[in-house]
Design an enzyme around this catalytic site. Structure first.
Site, PDB file in Angstrom:
ATOM      1  N   SER A  47     -19.966 -12.894  -8.021  1.00  0.00           N
ATOM      2  CA  SER A  47     -21.384 -12.980  -7.665  1.00  0.00           C
ATOM      3  C   SER A  47     -21.806 -14.430  -7.473  1.00  0.00           C
ATOM      4  CB  SER A  47     -22.233 -12.367  -8.781  1.00  0.00           C
ATOM      5  OG  SER A  47     -22.170 -13.206  -9.923  1.00  0.00           O
TER       6      SER A  47
ATOM      7  N   ASP B  78     -15.053 -21.982   1.940  1.00  0.00           N
ATOM      8  CA  ASP B  78     -16.057 -21.560   0.961  1.00  0.00           C
ATOM      9  C   ASP B  78     -17.093 -20.691   1.671  1.00  0.00           C
ATOM     10  OD1 ASP B  78     -17.192 -21.272  -1.514  1.00  0.00           O
ATOM     11  OD2 ASP B  78     -18.270 -23.189  -1.488  1.00  0.00           O
ATOM     12  N   GLU B  79     -17.721 -19.809   0.935  1.00  0.00           N
ATOM     13  CA  GLU B  79     -18.735 -18.884   1.492  1.00  0.00           C
ATOM     14  C   GLU B  79     -18.151 -18.074   2.650  1.00  0.00           C
ATOM     15  OE1 GLU B  79     -21.366 -18.426  -0.156  1.00  0.00           O
ATOM     16  OE2 GLU B  79     -22.088 -20.324  -0.997  1.00  0.00           O
TER      17      GLU B  79
ATOM     18  N   LYS C 169     -17.516 -19.806  -8.311  1.00  0.00           N
ATOM     19  CA  LYS C 169     -16.517 -19.755  -7.235  1.00  0.00           C
ATOM     20  C   LYS C 169     -16.287 -21.136  -6.634  1.00  0.00           C
ATOM     21  CE  LYS C 169     -18.931 -16.898  -4.776  1.00  0.00           C
ATOM     22  NZ  LYS C 169     -20.092 -16.836  -5.688  1.00  0.00           N
ATOM     23  N   THR C 170     -17.385 -21.802  -6.293  1.00  0.00           N
ATOM     24  CA  THR C 170     -17.246 -23.112  -5.652  1.00  0.00           C
ATOM     25  C   THR C 170     -16.632 -24.127  -6.605  1.00  0.00           C
ATOM     26  OG1 THR C 170     -19.073 -22.630  -4.153  1.00  0.00           O
ATOM     27  CG2 THR C 170     -18.509 -24.953  -4.451  1.00  0.00           C
TER      28      THR C 170
HETATM   29  P1  ADP Z   1     -20.882 -19.983  -7.061  1.00  0.00           P
HETATM   30  O1  ADP Z   1     -20.137 -20.764  -6.019  1.00  0.00           O
HETATM   31  O2  ADP Z   1     -20.104 -18.812  -7.596  1.00  0.00           O
HETATM   32  O3  ADP Z   1     -22.252 -19.528  -6.598  1.00  0.00           O
HETATM   33  P2  ADP Z   1     -20.955 -22.512  -8.455  1.00  0.00           P
HETATM   34  O4  ADP Z   1     -19.521 -22.849  -8.666  1.00  0.00           O
HETATM   35  O5  ADP Z   1     -21.664 -23.225  -7.334  1.00  0.00           O
HETATM   36  O6  ADP Z   1     -21.133 -20.936  -8.315  1.00  0.00           O
HETATM   37  O7  ADP Z   1     -21.823 -22.814  -9.748  1.00  0.00           O
HETATM   38  C1  ADP Z   1     -21.464 -22.350 -11.028  1.00  0.00           C
HETATM   39  C2  ADP Z   1     -22.380 -23.058 -12.013  1.00  0.00           C
HETATM   40  O8  ADP Z   1     -23.685 -22.534 -11.918  1.00  0.00           O
HETATM   41  C3  ADP Z   1     -22.028 -22.876 -13.463  1.00  0.00           C
HETATM   42  O9  ADP Z   1     -21.017 -23.733 -13.890  1.00  0.00           O
HETATM   43  C4  ADP Z   1     -23.348 -23.218 -14.138  1.00  0.00           C
HETATM   44  O10 ADP Z   1     -23.473 -24.611 -14.304  1.00  0.00           O
HETATM   45  C5  ADP Z   1     -24.386 -22.805 -13.115  1.00  0.00           C
HETATM   46  N1  ADP Z   1     -25.144 -21.589 -13.457  1.00  0.00           N
HETATM   47  C6  ADP Z   1     -26.466 -21.434 -13.257  1.00  0.00           C
HETATM   48  N2  ADP Z   1     -26.874 -20.219 -13.631  1.00  0.00           N
HETATM   49  C7  ADP Z   1     -25.804 -19.546 -14.116  1.00  0.00           C
HETATM   50  C8  ADP Z   1     -25.566 -18.227 -14.649  1.00  0.00           C
HETATM   51  N3  ADP Z   1     -26.534 -17.333 -14.785  1.00  0.00           N
HETATM   52  N4  ADP Z   1     -24.303 -17.892 -14.995  1.00  0.00           N
HETATM   53  C9  ADP Z   1     -23.310 -18.792 -14.861  1.00  0.00           C
HETATM   54  N5  ADP Z   1     -23.453 -20.042 -14.375  1.00  0.00           N
HETATM   55  C10 ADP Z   1     -24.690 -20.425 -13.984  1.00  0.00           C
HETATM   56 MG    MG Z   2     -20.521 -21.224  -4.060  1.00  0.00          MG
END
Ligand code: ADP
Ligand code: MG
Ligand code: ZN
Length: 180
Positions: free
Chosen positions: A14, A85-86, A19-20
């Site tokens: 999610s 990514d994405e 992920k990033t």
């Molecule tokens: P994604 O690419 O999956 O959207 P990112 O790697 O950009 O996620 O970011 C993950 C980071 O988001 C976590 O390490 C944390 O610092 C932050 N974060 C903010 N809200 C949440 C949440 N509800 N659960 C987990 N991480 C969160």
């Molecule tokens: Mg991301």
């Protein structure tokens, strides 16, 4: 064409699941190993920076912006590894493009949302997951209850599948909170 076939490793989950961050961690390891790679991201994702991939906690890596999957071919020079990514935001040709790249011996690391805001499989992700060599499912923390979250909930009433945003538009929820 080389004899060696490439592989596809996928990082999914999610929004806010990391992920990033995980993708950036793997790319930094490739830097240490002095391996050449190219990172791509679709043009639709302009949340934080146009030429970088940026995680929610502001880690970043330089990226090549593409508007369609087939653009990947023309950007590859001597890299044996590509990252995306994405990936869910790219068009459905991404599946064919990835198959061709692994045929040509290129390894792919791909990060993307496995489900959209309705909890349905997103874009090319289900097909890519099916042919992947390795899958890492990441989890966020449920914004509402603190349990393990694997759904992305849209806070506003927009109904198009692609709506770029961060915490102003989305929150990560566990299954119980998502279906409430
Ligand atoms: P994604 O690419 O999956 O959207 P990112 O790697 O950009 O996620 O970011 C993950 C980071 O988001 C976590 O390490 C944390 O610092 C932050 N974060 C903010 N809200 C949440 C949440 N509800 N659960 C987990 N991480 C969160
Ligand atoms: Mg991301
Ligand atoms: Zn919950």
């Amino acid at each position: 064409m080389k004899n060696h076939k490439g592989k596809i490793d996928i990082i999914c989950g999610s929004m806010f699941s990391g992920k990033t961050e995980e993708l950036i961690r793997r790319l930094k390891r490739l830097d240490f190993a002095k391996k050449k790679y190219k990172l791509f991201k679709p043009i639709v994702d302009n949340r934080y920076d146009n030429k970088k991939v940026v995680s929610h906690n502001m880690n970043s890596v330089q990226a090549t912006i593409i508007s369609k999957s087939e653009d990947i071919y023309k950007h590859i020079k001597n890299e044996n590894i590509i990252a995306i990514d994405e990936a869910q935001f790219l068009d459905e040709k991404l599946y064919e493009v990835c198959k061709k790249l692994i045929e040509d011996g290129i390894d792919i690391i791909l990060a993307g949302l496995d489900m959209d805001y309705k909890g349905e499989p997103f874009g090319s992700m289900p097909k890519l997951l099916a042919i992947s060599n390795d899958v890492k499912k990441m989890h966020a923390v449920c914004f509402d209850c603190g349990e393990t979250a694997n759904y992305t909930f849209r806070i506003n009433n927009d109904t198009q599948q692609v709506l770029i945003g961060s915490k102003e538009n989305y929150k990560a929820l566990c299954k119980n909170c998502f279906f409430k």
